[in-house]
Design a protein around this motif. Structure first.
Motif, short mmCIF file in Angstrom:
data_model
loop_
_atom_site.label_atom_id
_atom_site.label_comp_id
_atom_site.label_asym_id
_atom_site.label_seq_id
_atom_site.Cartn_x
_atom_site.Cartn_y
_atom_site.Cartn_z
N GLY A 22 42.36 20.71 31.79
CA GLY A 22 42.28 19.81 32.93
C GLY A 22 42.96 20.36 34.17
N GLU A 23 44.09 21.01 33.99
CA GLU A 23 44.86 21.54 35.11
C GLU A 23 44.21 22.77 35.74
N LEU A 24 43.63 23.62 34.90
CA LEU A 24 43.14 24.91 35.38
C LEU A 24 41.71 24.87 35.91
N GLY A 25 40.99 23.79 35.66
CA GLY A 25 39.67 23.63 36.24
C GLY A 25 38.53 24.22 35.42
N GLU A 26 37.32 24.06 35.97
CA GLU A 26 36.11 24.41 35.23
C GLU A 26 35.97 25.91 34.96
N ASP A 27 36.65 26.74 35.75
CA ASP A 27 36.52 28.19 35.55
C ASP A 27 37.41 28.72 34.43
N ALA A 28 38.27 27.87 33.86
CA ALA A 28 39.10 28.28 32.72
C ALA A 28 38.28 28.17 31.44
N LYS A 29 38.54 29.07 30.51
CA LYS A 29 37.81 29.09 29.25
C LYS A 29 38.76 29.09 28.06
N PRO A 30 38.46 28.30 27.02
CA PRO A 30 39.26 28.38 25.80
C PRO A 30 38.92 29.66 25.04
N LEU A 31 39.92 30.25 24.43
CA LEU A 31 39.74 31.48 23.65
C LEU A 31 40.02 31.16 22.20
N ALA A 32 39.00 31.21 21.37
CA ALA A 32 39.17 30.96 19.94
C ALA A 32 39.30 32.31 19.25
N GLY A 33 38.24 32.79 18.58
CA GLY A 33 38.31 34.12 17.98
C GLY A 33 38.03 35.23 18.97
N GLY A 34 37.36 34.90 20.07
CA GLY A 34 37.08 35.88 21.11
C GLY A 34 35.91 36.81 20.83
N GLN A 35 35.18 36.58 19.74
CA GLN A 35 34.13 37.52 19.36
C GLN A 35 32.85 37.38 20.19
N SER A 36 32.71 36.28 20.90
CA SER A 36 31.59 36.11 21.84
C SER A 36 32.05 36.24 23.28
N LEU A 37 33.16 35.57 23.61
CA LEU A 37 33.61 35.53 25.00
C LEU A 37 34.11 36.88 25.49
N VAL A 38 34.92 37.57 24.71
CA VAL A 38 35.53 38.82 25.18
C VAL A 38 34.48 39.90 25.49
N PRO A 39 33.47 40.12 24.64
CA PRO A 39 32.44 41.10 25.03
C PRO A 39 31.73 40.72 26.33
N MET A 40 31.48 39.42 26.53
CA MET A 40 30.84 39.00 27.78
C MET A 40 31.76 39.27 28.97
N MET A 41 33.06 39.10 28.77
CA MET A 41 34.01 39.40 29.85
C MET A 41 34.04 40.90 30.13
N ASN A 42 33.98 41.71 29.08
CA ASN A 42 34.01 43.16 29.28
C ASN A 42 32.81 43.65 30.08
N PHE A 43 31.67 43.01 29.89
CA PHE A 43 30.47 43.35 30.67
C PHE A 43 30.39 42.56 31.97
N ARG A 44 31.40 41.73 32.21
CA ARG A 44 31.48 40.88 33.41
C ARG A 44 30.31 39.92 33.52
N LEU A 45 29.77 39.56 32.36
CA LEU A 45 28.79 38.47 32.32
C LEU A 45 29.51 37.13 32.37
N ALA A 46 30.79 37.13 32.01
CA ALA A 46 31.64 35.94 32.14
C ALA A 46 32.90 36.37 32.90
N ARG A 47 33.30 35.55 33.88
CA ARG A 47 34.49 35.86 34.68
C ARG A 47 35.38 34.63 34.79
N PRO A 48 35.98 34.22 33.69
CA PRO A 48 36.85 33.04 33.77
C PRO A 48 38.09 33.33 34.61
N SER A 49 38.55 32.31 35.31
CA SER A 49 39.77 32.47 36.10
C SER A 49 41.00 32.46 35.22
N ALA A 50 40.87 31.84 34.04
CA ALA A 50 42.00 31.75 33.10
C ALA A 50 41.48 31.63 31.69
#
Length: 281
Positions: A22-50
């Motif tokens: 709630g505090e960090l806004g819509e651009d923040a993403k929860p990180l669980a195992g990271g097996q989907s989100l982190v690869p997308m971040m590495n390719f800059r397909l996802a750019r969460p602010s936090a």
């Protein structure tokens, strides 16, 4: 490539995680195992602010039989399900988990993370649709439950609203005659097509069938035409093959660099036959 810069926060419990979202806004993403989100971040397909690390939320790691059903916490890993002794009728979950990636991915990746990512060919998404699972979410307006059939909206798009976290998935009833199979170009890759079936049999025939597939549309989906074709079919390879061909005839799968629509349609029929043979054995 490397991810764009972001803030890192570690949640101490579920309430803290929701507060941070709630505090960090819509651009923040929860990180669980990271097996989907982190690869997308590495390719800059996802750019969460936090990133909000959920690793300490042990309250969301569980497998709990409830009546005839099964509740699975969102941070339960694929490997935990793969190696668990599940209640009768839920063995398809353990067998299906073996198709997911490689051992390190299964050891880190979580069910909730996979459902939240919403990939059309993710095994948990296909099984959730097949078995009429319910996705439980917590957010700023409290808790709500969404049927899997209504949760996946399209390519990497779900019904989860800003500030919400998946807390568990509920499988309401067992499926003793169920199977999932898939085909990928390389072992551990996402499948080109993933097919899961659950059969009700009587007197050597299929009395009713549920069929779900990934890779034939923008989201995991039921295949009613195939279900109708299977109803009444003998539990033989020939009958399953005929029903599969008839059922997929009008499918219009996507076409991309990996496969043509026609190839995906043929592959779906082949996988259907294999899954039906396994489920009907």
């Amino acid at each position: 490539m490397k991810p764009a810069s972001y803030e890192y926060h570690r949640a101490h419990d579920l309430e803290h995680a929701l507060e941070l979202l709630g505090e960090l806004g819509e651009d923040a993403k929860p990180l669980a195992g990271g097996q989907s989100l982190v690869p997308m971040m590495n390719f800059r397909l996802a750019r969460p602010s936090a990133l909000i690390d959920l690793a300490r939320l042990d309250e969301l790691r569980y497998l709990r039989p409830v009546g005839d059903g099964l509740r699975i916490g969102a941070l339960t890993t694929h490997r935990t399900v793969e190696t668990a002794t599940l209640p009768g009728g839920f063995g398809v979950l353990s067998r299906a988990a073996r198709w997911i990636g490689h051992y390190p991915i299964r050891s880190r990746g979580t069910i909730g993370g996979s459902l939240a990512h919403g990939d059309a060919t993710a095994e948990w998404c296909v099984l959730a649709v097949l078995l009429d699972a319910r996705i439980v979410l917590r957010g700023p307006r409290g808790q709500r439950t969404v049927p899997a059939a209504e949760f996946f909206h399209g390519f990497l798009s779900t019904a989860a609203e800003p500030g919400e976290l998946i807390t568990e998935v509920v499988f309401p009833s067992p499926a003793p005659r169920a199977a999932l199979t898939e085909f990928a170009q390389r072992q551990g890759d996402f499948g080109l097509v993933v097919v899961a079936v659950a059969l009700e049999t009587e007197g050597g025939h299929c009395r009713a069938a549920r069929v779900a597939a990934g890779g034939v549309g923008s989201a995991a989906q039921r295949l009613p035409a195939v279900e109708q074709a299977l109803a009444g079919a003998e539990l033989t390879e020939r009958a399953f093959a005929e029903a599969a061909r008839a059922g997929v005839a009008e499918l219009e799968p996507p076409e991309d660099i990996h496969a043509s629509a026609g190839y995906r349609r043929t592959l779906t029929a082949t996988l259907l036959r294999r899954a039906c043979l396994e489920a009907g054995a």
